[in-house]
Design a protein around this motif. Structure first.
Motif, PDB file in Angstrom:
ATOM      1  N   THR A   1      -0.510 -59.960  15.978  1.00  0.00           N
ATOM      2  CA  THR A   1      -1.101 -59.738  17.255  1.00  0.00           C
ATOM      3  C   THR A   1      -0.350 -58.765  18.085  1.00  0.00           C
ATOM      4  O   THR A   1      -0.744 -58.560  19.568  1.00  0.00           O
ATOM      5  N   ALA A   2       0.729 -58.234  17.596  1.00  0.00           N
ATOM      6  CA  ALA A   2       1.417 -56.872  18.279  1.00  0.00           C
ATOM      7  C   ALA A   2       0.156 -55.973  18.841  1.00  0.00           C
ATOM      8  O   ALA A   2      -0.682 -55.726  18.196  1.00  0.00           O
ATOM      9  N   SER A   3       0.431 -55.449  20.014  1.00  0.00           N
ATOM     10  CA  SER A   3      -0.265 -54.541  20.635  1.00  0.00           C
ATOM     11  C   SER A   3      -1.849 -54.931  21.038  1.00  0.00           C
ATOM     12  O   SER A   3      -2.675 -54.305  21.135  1.00  0.00           O
ATOM     13  N   LEU A   4      -2.063 -56.321  21.048  1.00  0.00           N
ATOM     14  CA  LEU A   4      -3.173 -56.928  21.382  1.00  0.00           C
ATOM     15  C   LEU A   4      -3.026 -57.439  22.744  1.00  0.00           C
ATOM     16  O   LEU A   4      -2.011 -57.956  23.238  1.00  0.00           O
ATOM     17  N   ASP A   5      -4.076 -57.522  23.496  1.00  0.00           N
ATOM     18  CA  ASP A   5      -4.032 -58.279  24.901  1.00  0.00           C
ATOM     19  C   ASP A   5      -3.838 -59.774  24.596  1.00  0.00           C
ATOM     20  O   ASP A   5      -4.279 -60.298  23.756  1.00  0.00           O
ATOM     21  N   PRO A   6      -3.616 -60.452  25.745  1.00  0.00           N
ATOM     22  CA  PRO A   6      -3.241 -61.971  25.727  1.00  0.00           C
ATOM     23  C   PRO A   6      -4.432 -62.914  25.101  1.00  0.00           C
ATOM     24  O   PRO A   6      -4.267 -63.662  24.623  1.00  0.00           O
ATOM     25  N   ASP A   7      -5.508 -62.155  25.689  1.00  0.00           N
ATOM     26  CA  ASP A   7      -6.696 -63.082  25.574  1.00  0.00           C
ATOM     27  C   ASP A   7      -7.107 -63.209  23.780  1.00  0.00           C
ATOM     28  O   ASP A   7      -7.256 -64.208  23.476  1.00  0.00           O
ATOM     29  N   ILE A   8      -7.218 -61.829  23.352  1.00  0.00           N
ATOM     30  CA  ILE A   8      -7.529 -61.767  22.033  1.00  0.00           C
ATOM     31  C   ILE A   8      -6.293 -62.406  21.000  1.00  0.00           C
ATOM     32  O   ILE A   8      -6.716 -63.227  20.325  1.00  0.00           O
ATOM     33  N   THR A   9      -5.058 -62.344  21.439  1.00  0.00           N
ATOM     34  CA  THR A   9      -3.864 -62.857  20.894  1.00  0.00           C
ATOM     35  C   THR A   9      -4.189 -64.315  20.797  1.00  0.00           C
ATOM     36  O   THR A   9      -4.055 -65.019  19.746  1.00  0.00           O
ATOM     37  N   GLN A  10      -4.484 -64.959  21.831  1.00  0.00           N
ATOM     38  CA  GLN A  10      -4.607 -66.431  22.212  1.00  0.00           C
ATOM     39  C   GLN A  10      -5.791 -66.839  21.084  1.00  0.00           C
ATOM     40  O   GLN A  10      -5.568 -67.622  20.366  1.00  0.00           O
ATOM     41  N   LYS A  11      -7.071 -65.987  20.952  1.00  0.00           N
ATOM     42  CA  LYS A  11      -8.071 -66.332  20.140  1.00  0.00           C
ATOM     43  C   LYS A  11      -7.571 -66.536  18.780  1.00  0.00           C
ATOM     44  O   LYS A  11      -7.840 -67.192  17.848  1.00  0.00           O
ATOM     45  N   ILE A  12      -6.972 -65.257  18.210  1.00  0.00           N
ATOM     46  CA  ILE A  12      -6.756 -65.160  16.900  1.00  0.00           C
ATOM     47  C   ILE A  12      -5.732 -66.269  16.695  1.00  0.00           C
ATOM     48  O   ILE A  12      -5.771 -66.948  15.435  1.00  0.00           O
ATOM     49  N   LYS A  13      -4.606 -66.443  17.289  1.00  0.00           N
ATOM     50  CA  LYS A  13      -3.651 -67.488  17.029  1.00  0.00           C
ATOM     51  C   LYS A  13      -4.393 -69.052  16.693  1.00  0.00           C
ATOM     52  O   LYS A  13      -4.195 -69.648  15.896  1.00  0.00           O
ATOM     53  N   ALA A  14      -5.309 -69.242  17.824  1.00  0.00           N
ATOM     54  CA  ALA A  14      -6.163 -70.339  17.552  1.00  0.00           C
ATOM     55  C   ALA A  14      -6.972 -70.621  16.418  1.00  0.00           C
ATOM     56  O   ALA A  14      -6.953 -71.328  15.764  1.00  0.00           O
ATOM     57  N   PHE A  15      -7.266 -69.242  16.067  1.00  0.00           N
ATOM     58  CA  PHE A  15      -8.296 -69.334  14.993  1.00  0.00           C
ATOM     59  C   PHE A  15      -7.511 -69.678  13.721  1.00  0.00           C
ATOM     60  O   PHE A  15      -7.937 -70.381  12.772  1.00  0.00           O
ATOM     61  N   LEU A  16      -6.362 -69.052  13.631  1.00  0.00           N
ATOM     62  CA  LEU A  16      -5.347 -69.061  12.512  1.00  0.00           C
ATOM     63  C   LEU A  16      -5.031 -70.327  12.296  1.00  0.00           C
ATOM     64  O   LEU A  16      -5.019 -70.988  11.177  1.00  0.00           O
ATOM     65  N   LYS A  17      -4.258 -71.186  13.213  1.00  0.00           N
ATOM     66  CA  LYS A  17      -4.216 -72.456  13.157  1.00  0.00           C
ATOM     67  C   LYS A  17      -5.168 -73.405  12.688  1.00  0.00           C
ATOM     68  O   LYS A  17      -4.915 -74.182  11.833  1.00  0.00           O
ATOM     69  N   GLU A  18      -6.366 -73.218  13.321  1.00  0.00           N
ATOM     70  CA  GLU A  18      -7.646 -74.076  12.707  1.00  0.00           C
ATOM     71  C   GLU A  18      -7.867 -73.891  11.357  1.00  0.00           C
ATOM     72  O   GLU A  18      -8.098 -74.751  10.363  1.00  0.00           O
ATOM     73  N   TYR A  19      -7.924 -72.609  11.087  1.00  0.00           N
ATOM     74  CA  TYR A  19      -8.469 -72.132   9.578  1.00  0.00           C
ATOM     75  C   TYR A  19      -7.269 -72.661   8.727  1.00  0.00           C
ATOM     76  O   TYR A  19      -7.433 -73.125   7.494  1.00  0.00           O
ATOM     77  N   ARG A  20      -5.905 -72.594   8.940  1.00  0.00           N
ATOM     78  CA  ARG A  20      -4.929 -73.103   8.156  1.00  0.00           C
ATOM     79  C   ARG A  20      -5.402 -74.472   7.814  1.00  0.00           C
ATOM     80  O   ARG A  20      -4.993 -75.073   6.660  1.00  0.00           O
ATOM     81  N   ARG A  21      -5.537 -75.154   8.737  1.00  0.00           N
ATOM     82  CA  ARG A  21      -5.811 -76.757   8.676  1.00  0.00           C
ATOM     83  C   ARG A  21      -6.988 -76.951   7.954  1.00  0.00           C
ATOM     84  O   ARG A  21      -7.021 -77.603   6.740  1.00  0.00           O
ATOM     85  N   SER A  22      -8.085 -76.220   8.147  1.00  0.00           N
ATOM     86  CA  SER A  22      -9.425 -76.509   7.210  1.00  0.00           C
ATOM     87  C   SER A  22      -9.071 -75.918   5.912  1.00  0.00           C
ATOM     88  O   SER A  22     -10.084 -76.617   4.882  1.00  0.00           O
TER      89      SER A  22
END
Ligand code: ADP
Ligand code: MG
Lengths: 245, 263
Positions: free
Chosen positions: A162-183
């Protein structure tokens, strides 16, 4: 406990006289997110490159899925992938073409279907036919993440995703990763020098400094051990101590 | 060797060429211009009632064959440069792709390039100068085959140097092959070289091909000895060069160059 998916033992990397990674050992369990935290130059990227077989270790061993990386490179790398804000993909190809090439490299079947899938997951419909050259940095990091998860890895290595990404995209990517890890019950090694992100993302953290592990545990444990209020204070304390050395 | 992964790399380059007019042009531009210039030179020589018997036939032939070598070399070296420019080496070598598969793919690319440029040049020469390279006859098969292999050898050498020294060595992708041109005796017979250079020239495979080409065209002789020399030397050098490439690759992995080239 089940056998860890990744077992790193006494891993060392020297470039000439300079020690970039100094005798580190750690495991990653199935379904775990391990955070590799440390200031710039701590050796995080070098460690990831060694796990990908792009840099040969000076000493120590890396076992993934119970196999030695040096001996079973092909078998292991089929089920490992990586992403980083710093990597790129060929500009003259479209997003879809780039994904196709990767799919073929990893020997996927039903390639069109797999691309449909990942495009939907990462909300990339409108950039699918776009030239990679024309992507914004946020779209580019979605593409490199797409290339990493499309191959259905069991171990995912993310170097400052997430380095050099804006907070909105950072948030989306983090949320995606957490969900994806779980599934997918995926194991992730996640590097960052952002303490808050580390705390939020990782089940367990390794604190790397000048190539050595200086602390290990959950964010809570590390904070308590150093008698500080939060990770950020630990980070600053260690960084200042280093300067005094 | 996994054919699917070799195909993956080929598709990557075909996507690239499909979209890049500049790259397509580059393939045809130089050979076409060369052919025009050398074509007029040979016409001029013919008008002078040349003492140089057969000059007309062998300049254009030499030019076309030289281009086989050049394109074969470029097929290898440019494929690597493309990955370097695109910062794609990490994506490739962190995948299950092996070094052997990588080399196979670039060699296949070089066959594509040689075939495309070669057929076009042959056609141009035929249409504009009524020059028919097939007068060389069946020897053309071992000639082209050997030049292709020599091109690979020089291409792999170039690639290993670029990999090792990075962007500053880029220009070798165009220049390296010309280092071998004087001693390859492309446009003149080996005997014009000073004796000690002739000895060096003898161990350079393409020199046997061009020497062989002249002997077919001038005397109608099948140059068996030259073909055997070229093939033998090429076989030895190719094996040596591939081993050298593996060695360079592992040095680059030790020094962490693979993740840095292109930066
Ligand atoms: N190929 C290399 N050659 C020499 N030094 C290197 C090389 N790669 C990394 N380093 C050095 O190793 C140290 C660790 O780098 P890196 O792993 O990129 O740190 P981090 O990712 O934690 O910021 C740095 O000081 C860097 O300059
Ligand atoms: Mg880094």
């Amino acid at each position: 406990m089940a056998q860890p998916l990744v077992e790193v033992r006494n891993l060392t990397k020297r470039f000439g006289d300079f020690v970039a990674v100094d005798n580190i050992s750690f495991d990653i369990q199935e379904g775990e997110i391990l955070g590799l935290l440390g200031p710039n130059g701590a050796g995080k990227t070098t460690t990831i490159h060694m796990l990908l077989g792009l840099i040969t270790p000076t000493a120590g061993s890396i076992r993934i899925f119970g196999l030695d990386l040096a001996e079973h490179r092909e078998t292991i790398l089929k089920q490992v992938n990586f992403s980083s804000t710093y990597i790129s993909m060929p500009y003259s190809l479209t997003v879809e073409e780039n994904l196709r090439v990767i799919a073929r490299l990893y020997g996927l079947s039903n390639i069109t279907q797999q691309i449909d899938d990942v495009v939907k997951k990462l909300d990339m419909q409108e950039i699918r036919g776009k030239l990679t050259r024309k992507l914004s940095s946020g779209q580019m990091s979605r593409l490199t993440l797409a290339k990493a998860i499309m191959t259905r890895p069991k171990v995912l290595l993310l170097d400052e995703p997430t380095a050099s990404l804006d907070p909105d995209i950072t948030q989306k990517i983090k949320a995606f990763l957490k969900e994806y890890r779980r599934s997918e019950n995926l194991s992730i090694l996640y590097t960052s020098h952002n303490m808050r992100e580390m705390e939020e993302m990782s089940d367990r953290i390794i604190f790397l400094q000048r190539g050595s592990i200086v602390a290990e545990g959950t964010a809570q444990q590390i904070v308590e051990r150093f008698g500080q209020r939060d990770l950020e204070e630990v980070f600053l304390k260690l960084a200042r101590e280093e300067r005094r050395i | 060797m996994n054919v699917g992964r070799i195909g993956a790399l080929l598709s990557r380059h075909l996507y690239l060429y499909k979209r890049s007019f500049a790259r397509l042009l580059e393939i045809f531009y130089w050979p076409f211009l060369d052919l025009i210039v050398w074509g007029f030179i040979t016409i001029y020589l013919a008008q002078q009632g040349n003492q140089l018997h057969g000059a007309v036939t062998f300049f254009l032939g030499a030019l076309i064959l030289w281009d086989v070598l050049f394109r074969a070399q470029q097929g290898i070296a440019l494929s690597f440069l493309e990955e370097m420019w695109a910062r794609n080496l990490m994506n490739l070598f962190a995948s299950p792709l092996t070094v052997g598969e990588y080399l196979m793919a670039t060699m296949t690319m070089s066959i594509f390039k040689v075939t495309a440029v070669g057929s076009l040049m042959i056609l141009f020469a035929l249409v504009f100068y009524s020059y028919d390279i097939f007068v060389i006859g069946l020897s053309l098969v071992p000639f082209i085959f050997n030049l292709l292999i020599s091109g690979w050898i020089i291409g792999v050498l170039t690639t290993s140097i670029i990999m090792r020294f990075g962007q500053q060595a880029e220009v070798l992708a165009w220049g390296m092959v010309f280092l071998f041109q004087p001693l390859s005796c492309v446009f003149y017979p080996m005997e014009v070289l000073p004796a000690f250079l002739q000895k060096i020239s003898w161990i350079i495979p393409p020199s046997h091909i061009f020497e062989g080409m002249r002997s077919v065209l001038l005397h109608g002789e099948i140059p068996t000895v030259h073909v055997i020399w070229a093939t033998g030397l090429n076989a030895v050098y190719l094996v040596g060069m591939i081993l050298w490439f593996y060695h360079t690759f592992s040095i680059c992995k030790e020094r962490g160059m693979l993740v840095r080239v292109g930066e």
